[in-house]
Structures are given as structure tokens and as C-alpha cells.
Scaffold this active site. Structure first.
Site, PDB file in Angstrom:
ATOM      1  CE  LYS A   1      -3.940   2.285   2.461  1.00 28.08           C
ATOM      2  NZ  LYS A   1      -4.534   2.315   3.767  1.00 28.08           N
TER       3      LYS A   1
ATOM      4  CE  LYS B   1      -6.593   1.933  -0.730  1.00 33.33           C
ATOM      5  NZ  LYS B   1      -7.560   1.742   0.615  1.00 33.33           N
TER       6      LYS B   1
END
Length: 348
Positions: free
Chosen positions: A216, A270
Site C-alpha cells: 500500500k 493499492k
């Protein structure tokens, strides 16, 4: 009977040119018709690839528009159940649930995250009561619940890792008890996957899966999401001390390797489209089910261009999702999920 004479024709200039090229391989042969293109297609998009993220809020029979995400709304619990019914009808496998917590319930330690009757838990119970076979994925992080907007405990401007992980384990347990099928820690604290796995197993939740936000990044693409959960104005500083530097690729493999060792069942990257190379690396390296999140900023750009008539929405949305499949993703979290599922259903 006379022998049939061969049919002769004059050689055109174009044919003569083609002949002079001496081509043995002509890739265009496999593209000449729709059936041929479908027959040799390497990656395909189906409804089984979709996870629909939804935002929930307190109240009754209400939907509230999110201006920075046109077409996306915050839903009260009863409306979330209606959304879940639609997802089941469209055969979308799972929802991912994110809460907008009333500011009065936020504090520096995110204590509302540990309330077994908080907004997330209410939503889980309500949906499971009506649609028990729909997969429910819950975010484990403190940012929707803290007054400072960070994913962990904040002390003198520093995020406390180990103390935060202790709270994340407790948050995961209340979500599992309420009916979560998949726990998805998005906080990026070191060691949280192993601690959550141990906590789930020790409390009888061995079958609850963990989808780790393994890579992330500290991205500018999250802006509309922070509007949706109400942290855009409360976040103090930034998240670069725990989310990954956008310039790093090998680090993603190291992060994922730790999560795999600690017991992650699935990996997530992400944001999505700007990090397709990371999706590819993780899938090729570990072979675990790998997912990507087409985040709010990606959605807002595409949807904004569609609404301005700059791009063809019917073509660009599935093309953007197909890119994830081509990169090796097994599934995609996308706010376009119901639109794509409906289009796929209409196509049969």
C-alpha cells in the site's frame, strides 16, 4: 471430361507488394474477426473478478452523495443491505465495507473500532442476516475511528507500531465475531498479519481469511476516499512513515514476503493502475491469490472524463479492469463493480 482450368486473375499492385514482403507470420490473421479475437484472448473479465467497496454511515433509509466520487454514495445500514441484495443478484462475489464514523465517536485512540456494536459490526450482522452467502471483507485500520486520521496510535508525531498492532488484533476479532469473512488489514504496521492470524486462530476463527494490503503506497490517489470516510480534513501530517514510497518496487516483494510468512491468504496492491508492475511482481513471485484496488482517485478521474463526454464509458471501464487481469490480478476492488456486473449480465 476436360480438365478444369485454374482460375487466373491479374495480380494487383497491393498483392505484388505483399508478396514482395515475404511474410510468413501475419499476426493480424488472429484479429480479423470477432470470433477469432475471442478465441485467442489471453485475459478475460468476468463478474467473478469483482469486489464492490461500499461506504456506510449512521442513520436510516438514507443515501448521501460523495461529491468527489460522482455516482458513489454513503449508505445507512438498511441501504447497505439493499446494495448487498443487488450485489447478490448480479452475482458479485463480495463487498468491502468502509465506515464513515460520526466525528463525535472519534478519539485519539480510535476506541470505537473496538466496539462490538460499531457501524461496521452492525452492517456485517444486517447483511449476513439477509444474504448469508455474500462475501464480506472488512478493513482493519484505525483511521476512520481516530480524531487525527491516522491508521495507528499517534504519540508526539510518531505512529506507534507495536501498540497499534495490539489494537488491530482486537478490531479484527470484533469484526470476525460480527460475521466478517475476510479481514483486510490496510494499516501497514509491521507484524500485523501474524498477530491478527494468531488472534483469530486462538479465538476459534481459523477459517476467517486475511487479505493483506501487502503493498500500500503513500499515494495522492486516495483523496476522494478520505472525503468518503471523513478524514480528509482531520488527517494531521501524512502517512509516509508507514505507507510505501511510490518509487519502490523491490520493497513491495519484501513486504509481501513477510505477510506470506505471517499467514496471509491473499495479497493486495493499492493503488491499482499506476502500480500494475507491482501486481505482476507479486503474482509471479508468490503465486498467491493477488488483488488490486482501483482506488477512489482512479475512479474519480475515469468517471469525471465519462461525465464530460471525453471518453466512452462503456469501453474505458472494462478496459481499465482488464488491465489488472492482464497483469496477473485474480480480482479487483472497484467502485465500478455494479455497472460492470450489469453490463456483463446483459451480454450474457
Amino acid at each position: 471430361m476436360p480438365l478444369t482450368q485454374p482460375r487466373l486473375h491479374a495480380v494487383s499492385e497491393a498483392e505484388a507488394t505483399a508478396s514482395r514482403l515475404g511474410l510468413v507470420h501475419r499476426p493480424r490473421r488472429n484479429r480479423k474477426t470477432d470470433w477469432a479475437r475471442r478465441l485467442v484472448r489471453e485475459a478475460t473479465l468476468t463478474v467473478d473478478d469483482l469486489i464492490w467497496p461500499i461506504f456506510v454511515m449512521n442513520g436510516q433509509a438514507t443515501r448521501t452523495a460523495i461529491p468527489s466520487m460522482p455516482g458513489v454514495e454513503r449508505l445507512t445500514v438498511d441501504e447497505a443491505v439493499r446494495a448487498a441484495e443487488m450485489a447478490a443478484k448480479l452475482k458479485i462475489p463480495a463487498l468491502a465495507i468502509f465506515p464513515y464514523i460520526d466525528p463525535s465517536r472519534r478519539d485519539p485512540t480510535g476506541s470505537e473500532a473496538l466496539n462490538d456494536n460499531n457501524l461496521v459490526c452492525q452492517t456485517l450482522r444486517a447483511i449476513k442476516a439477509e444474504i448469508p452467502n455474500l462475501g464480506l471483507i472488512t478493513d482493519v485500520a484505525l483511521d476512520p475511528f481516530t480524531s487525527h486520521g491516522h491508521d495507528g496510535l499517534l504519540e508526539d508525531g510518531r505512529i506507534l507500531n507495536d501498540e497499534t498492532v495490539e489494537l488491530l488484533v482486537r478490531q479484527a476479532l470484533v469484526q470476525a465475531e460480527a460475521g466478517a469473512d475476510v479481514i483486510a488489514p490496510s494499516d501497514m504496521m509491521d507484524g500485523r498479519v501474524g498477530a491478527i492470524r494468531a488472534g483469530l486462530d486462538a479465538n476459534g476463527f481459523e477459517d476467517v481469511q486475511i487479505m493483506s494490503y501487502a503493498a500500500k503506497y503513500a499515494s495522492a490517489f486516495y483523496g476522494p476516499f478520505r472525503d468518503a470516510i471523513g478524514t480528509a480534513k482531520t488527517l494531521s501530517g501524512d502517512k509516509r512513515t508507514y505507507q510505501m514510497d511510490p518509487g519502490n518496487g523491490l520493497e513491495a516483494i519484501r513486504e509481501a514476503a513477510l505477510d506470506v510468512e505471517e499467514g496471509a491468504d491473499m495479497l493486495m496492491v493499492k493503488p491499482g493502475l499506476p502500480y500494475l508492475d507491482i501486481v505482476w511482481r507479486l503474482k509471479e513471485t508468490f503465486g498467491l491469490p493477488t488483488f488490486a484496488y482501483q482506488v477512489s482517485g482512479e475512479y474519480a478521474m475515469i468517471e469525471g472524463a465519462i461525465r464530460n463526454g471525453w471518453v466512452d464509458g462503456d469501453r474505458i471501464v472494462p478496459e481499465s479492469l482488464l488491465a489488472f487481469k492482464r497483469a496477473g490480478a485474480d480480482g479487483i476492488l472497484t467502485y465500478f463493480a455494479p455497472r460492470v456486473a450489469q453490463a456483463l449480465a446483459e451480454r450474457g
